[in-house]
Write a protein that holds these residues in place. Structure first.
Motif, mmCIF file in Angstrom:
data_model
loop_
_atom_site.group_PDB
_atom_site.id
_atom_site.type_symbol
_atom_site.label_atom_id
_atom_site.label_comp_id
_atom_site.label_asym_id
_atom_site.label_seq_id
_atom_site.Cartn_x
_atom_site.Cartn_y
_atom_site.Cartn_z
ATOM 1 N N THR A 393 0.580 -1.449 0.030
ATOM 2 C CA THR A 393 0.025 0.290 -0.038
ATOM 3 C C THR A 393 0.824 1.482 -0.137
ATOM 4 O O THR A 393 1.078 2.163 -0.795
ATOM 5 C CB THR A 393 -1.168 -0.281 0.991
ATOM 6 O OG1 THR A 393 -1.434 -1.140 1.309
ATOM 7 C CG2 THR A 393 -1.932 1.195 1.577
ATOM 8 N N GLU A 410 3.632 7.359 -12.924
ATOM 9 C CA GLU A 410 2.064 6.432 -12.000
ATOM 10 C C GLU A 410 3.185 6.830 -10.340
ATOM 11 O O GLU A 410 2.066 6.681 -9.740
ATOM 12 C CB GLU A 410 1.950 4.904 -12.633
ATOM 13 C CG GLU A 410 0.770 5.376 -14.018
ATOM 14 C CD GLU A 410 0.595 3.612 -14.009
ATOM 15 O OE1 GLU A 410 0.623 3.008 -13.395
ATOM 16 O OE2 GLU A 410 0.286 3.740 -15.088
ATOM 17 N N ARG A 414 0.993 8.043 -7.098
ATOM 18 C CA ARG A 414 0.853 7.572 -6.056
ATOM 19 C C ARG A 414 1.405 8.432 -4.797
ATOM 20 O O ARG A 414 1.181 8.000 -3.649
ATOM 21 C CB ARG A 414 1.401 6.178 -6.470
ATOM 22 C CG ARG A 414 1.301 5.170 -4.914
ATOM 23 C CD ARG A 414 1.543 3.892 -5.485
ATOM 24 N NE ARG A 414 1.836 3.271 -4.869
ATOM 25 C CZ ARG A 414 1.755 1.346 -4.244
ATOM 26 N NH1 ARG A 414 1.079 1.039 -5.217
ATOM 27 N NH2 ARG A 414 1.149 0.822 -3.045
ATOM 28 N N TRP A 417 -1.057 11.021 -3.583
ATOM 29 C CA TRP A 417 -1.838 10.160 -2.820
ATOM 30 C C TRP A 417 -1.395 9.999 -1.202
ATOM 31 O O TRP A 417 -2.290 10.128 -0.724
ATOM 32 C CB TRP A 417 -2.112 8.904 -3.616
ATOM 33 C CG TRP A 417 -3.628 7.958 -3.087
ATOM 34 C CD1 TRP A 417 -4.620 8.188 -2.873
ATOM 35 C CD2 TRP A 417 -3.498 7.236 -2.181
ATOM 36 N NE1 TRP A 417 -5.496 7.763 -2.280
ATOM 37 C CE2 TRP A 417 -4.588 6.778 -1.826
ATOM 38 C CE3 TRP A 417 -2.261 6.106 -1.702
ATOM 39 C CZ2 TRP A 417 -4.749 5.923 -0.214
ATOM 40 C CZ3 TRP A 417 -2.879 5.873 -0.811
ATOM 41 C CH2 TRP A 417 -3.434 4.654 -0.488
ATOM 42 N N GLN A 418 0.145 9.280 -1.201
ATOM 43 C CA GLN A 418 0.172 9.005 -0.177
ATOM 44 C C GLN A 418 0.613 9.881 0.638
ATOM 45 O O GLN A 418 0.229 9.262 1.991
ATOM 46 C CB GLN A 418 1.491 8.349 -0.440
ATOM 47 C CG GLN A 418 0.912 6.439 -1.090
ATOM 48 C CD GLN A 418 2.611 6.117 -1.454
ATOM 49 O OE1 GLN A 418 2.571 3.977 -1.782
ATOM 50 N NE2 GLN A 418 4.041 6.608 -1.354
ATOM 51 N N TRP A 440 -3.150 -1.430 -11.886
ATOM 52 C CA TRP A 440 -1.661 -0.923 -11.850
ATOM 53 C C TRP A 440 -0.452 -1.387 -12.901
ATOM 54 O O TRP A 440 -1.177 -2.217 -13.764
ATOM 55 C CB TRP A 440 -1.016 -2.399 -10.383
ATOM 56 C CG TRP A 440 -0.281 -2.063 -9.853
ATOM 57 C CD1 TRP A 440 0.996 -3.092 -9.833
ATOM 58 C CD2 TRP A 440 0.832 -1.147 -9.314
ATOM 59 N NE1 TRP A 440 1.787 -2.608 -8.906
ATOM 60 C CE2 TRP A 440 1.890 -1.774 -8.641
ATOM 61 C CE3 TRP A 440 -0.196 0.151 -8.405
ATOM 62 C CZ2 TRP A 440 2.431 -0.936 -7.867
ATOM 63 C CZ3 TRP A 440 0.491 0.583 -8.290
ATOM 64 C CH2 TRP A 440 2.154 0.656 -7.865
ATOM 65 N N TYR A 469 -4.819 -0.772 -8.140
ATOM 66 C CA TYR A 469 -5.429 -0.006 -6.778
ATOM 67 C C TYR A 469 -6.175 0.791 -6.684
ATOM 68 O O TYR A 469 -7.099 1.172 -8.147
ATOM 69 C CB TYR A 469 -3.683 -0.042 -6.989
ATOM 70 C CG TYR A 469 -3.469 1.666 -7.571
ATOM 71 C CD1 TYR A 469 -3.488 2.237 -7.475
ATOM 72 C CD2 TYR A 469 -3.055 1.255 -8.820
ATOM 73 C CE1 TYR A 469 -3.658 3.547 -8.151
ATOM 74 C CE2 TYR A 469 -3.032 2.143 -9.461
ATOM 75 C CZ TYR A 469 -3.063 3.238 -9.996
ATOM 76 O OH TYR A 469 -2.296 4.868 -10.650
ATOM 77 N N GLY A 481 -5.120 7.440 -6.383
ATOM 78 C CA GLY A 481 -4.474 7.329 -5.216
ATOM 79 C C GLY A 481 -4.113 6.408 -5.280
ATOM 80 O O GLY A 481 -4.348 5.394 -6.401
ATOM 81 N N GLY A 482 -3.262 5.044 -4.901
ATOM 82 C CA GLY A 482 -2.731 3.845 -4.287
ATOM 83 C C GLY A 482 -3.433 2.889 -3.786
ATOM 84 O O GLY A 482 -2.651 2.037 -2.918
#
Length: 512
Positions: A393, A410, A414, A417-418, A440, A469, A481-482
């Motif tokens: 994650t 990508e 991600r 988002w994290q 993904w 994801y 997001g991821g």
């Protein structure tokens, strides 16, 4: 993969540097007749090699490209592993920040030696030839005609089926494409220059810890040092040009180093420092973006010719090598059909190369300023902890860039988002109801599955599961997001661990 479709077709690779030589190997393996035109003399026999000298950091993407032509082990054996950044404070205190887990490292590689090995590899193919001292003067790729000037300065026309421009940031091939309609181009010189210095061996051994990339961050400027096989370190001072101009004399330079890099002076030696500092003026750094990377089925740009980037993420060579690998994978997908492969290469690769260009700009600020911050160290600890408890994650940005083939753009999405999740520490139920799945990235272990196979592997061969994801529409802007699909209860438990990690990291920072 060789094919009868390519036999008899001629490819002209313009530029015999790192990306040009590697590309020539890929194309020769496919049975193209390959001619490499390099303006410089053969660096393997030249008394002195001209060109950039910033040491190279070879990471996973570059290694996968070398592996595809059978050179990975040979090149890796000539590199020095670097497992961490070693931060040198003004007081002389040193602290290490690992790049990843214990098995992950990048390699310090000599640019000159790597180029020599690649040129030798090109010449091992009977259907490839390198023409040294040949400079491109005119390019008409639609007609398959090039005009080159040899050592005798006499113009000579050559014909080919494909022109591959690998002639660097100041590409002559790109200059011809810029005359075409709908070709976009931007360039930016950053206000900082670089200068190369040296730390020699001490009593036949490394003068500092050898398995680290050493950084002296000083906010407005910084110095780095990469280890060499001969036990020396190649140092590079990055600084605004105005600061270089304020150091016209030996005493000015010595005062500057005593104030900003006092622990480096005894490592370098005063006399050697003065010799290196005044040997050459500070060199500029340029960032180049263009689009598209191709012209119909006749011409394609790769490496710095397509996307010159500043060196602060250590991905310039790796991105260029991955260009070659992606192109080779597309040639497999389209059965060597250039009219299909070239447009797809532009469509597929431009978002990634522009993303790593932007990341490289960002990383300069991180390297020269953020690494001094306790908040930065806290974030690194948090990223490491979250990755340890939720490896599928949360993947740190540097890990995605340096130790996987997750597409650059990508990885950026991600990462953003994290950061939002880390900042919020929770995702509201309203946001969870708005999610939709996207595939993904399927760039995995040296083979990009262009057909849609949904697996992503880290270099240690652990699979990122599940293979989709979730893209969350966050209330404050709808970023991608991821988060992996799963039950709300599982996600709640994970978020509880996130909160616990915050407490543990804060406790660690207080104790330290």
């Amino acid at each position: 993969m060789a094919s009868s479709d390519t036999q008899g077709k001629r490819v002209a690779v313009i530029g015999g540097g790192l990306v040009g030589a590697l590309n020539a190997c890929f194309l020769a393996k496919r049975n193209f007749q390959v001619d490499v035109y390099e303006a410089r003399e053969d660096i393997r026999v030249a008394k002195s090699a001209r060109g950039r000298s910033i040491n190279l950091a070879l990471s996973y993407r570059g290694r996968q490209a070398l592996k595809a032509i059978g050179l990975e082990d040979q090149i890796v054996s000539k590199g020095v592993p670097m497992k961490a950044r070693m931060i040198h404070s003004l007081s002389g205190k040193k602290s290490a920040i690992p790049y990843g887990n214990k098995s992950q490292y990048i390699l310090s590689i000599s640019r000159e030696n790597l180029n020599k090995d690649l040129l030798t590899a090109v010449e091992s193919y009977a259907n490839a030839k390198v023409h040294f001292g040949h400079k491109l003067s005119k390019c008409i790729p639609e007609e398959g005609v090039l005009t080159v000037l040899g050592p005798d300065k006499v113009p000579r026309d050559v014909t080919c089926d494909l022109v591959v421009g690998c002639d660097g940031a100041y590409s002559t091939v790109r200059a011809h494409l810029m005359k075409k309609p709908r070709f976009d181009y931007t360039q930016q010189y950053i206000p900082h220059g670089y200068m190369e210095l040296t730390i020699p061996p001490k009593n036949g051994e490394y003068a500092m810890e050898p398995n680290c990339l050493h950084i002296w961050p000083r906010n407005a400027y910084m110095m780095i040092a990469l280890p060499n096989m001969d036990k020396s370190f190649t140092c590079t001072l990055f600084m605004p040009f105005e600061e270089f101009e304020r150091l016209p004399t030996r005493s000015d330079v010595l005062d500057f180093f005593q104030k900003n890099f006092p622990d480096a002076i005894p490592l370098m030696g005063e006399q050697a420092l003065m010799r290196d500092f005044f040997l050459l003026p500070a060199q500029p750094m340029i960032s180049v973006k263009c689009s598209p990377f191709h012209l119909k089925s006749h011409c394609v740009l790769m490496g710095d010719a397509a996307h010159a980037i500043v060196p602060f993420f250590g991905q310039g060579m790796n991105a260029g090598f991955e260009d070659c690998l992606v192109f080779d994978e597309l040639m497999d997908k389209f059965n060597n059909n250039l009219s299909m492969c070239l447009p797809e290469f532009s469509r597929f690769r431009i978002p990634d190369d522009h993303a790593i260009s932007d990341l490289s700009m960002y990383n300069y600020i991180e390297m020269r300023a953020h690494v001094n911050s306790r908040w930065f160290l806290f974030q690194k600890l948090l990223d490491k902890f979250l990755h340890a408890i939720m490896p599928s994650t949360f993947i740190p940005l540097y890990t995605m860039v340096a130790f996987t083939r997750i597409r650059y753009h990508e990885a950026v999405l991600r990462w953003h988002w994290q950061k939002k999740v880390e900042k919020k520490k929770t995702i509201e139920k309203h946001d969870l109801l708005k999610c939709h799945t996207v595939s993904w990235p399927h760039l995995c272990q040296g083979n990009m599955d262009m057909t849609g196979q949904r697996h992503a592997y880290l270099p240690d061969k652990t699979c990122l599961e599940p293979t989709e994801y979730t893209a969350h529409t966050l209330r404050d802007g709808g970023g991608v997001g991821g988060a992996w699909q799963g039950s709300k209860e599982k996600l709640k438990r994970k978020l509880g661990l996130i909160f616990l990690s915050f407490l543990l990291c804060i406790s660690y920072m207080i104790r330290s």
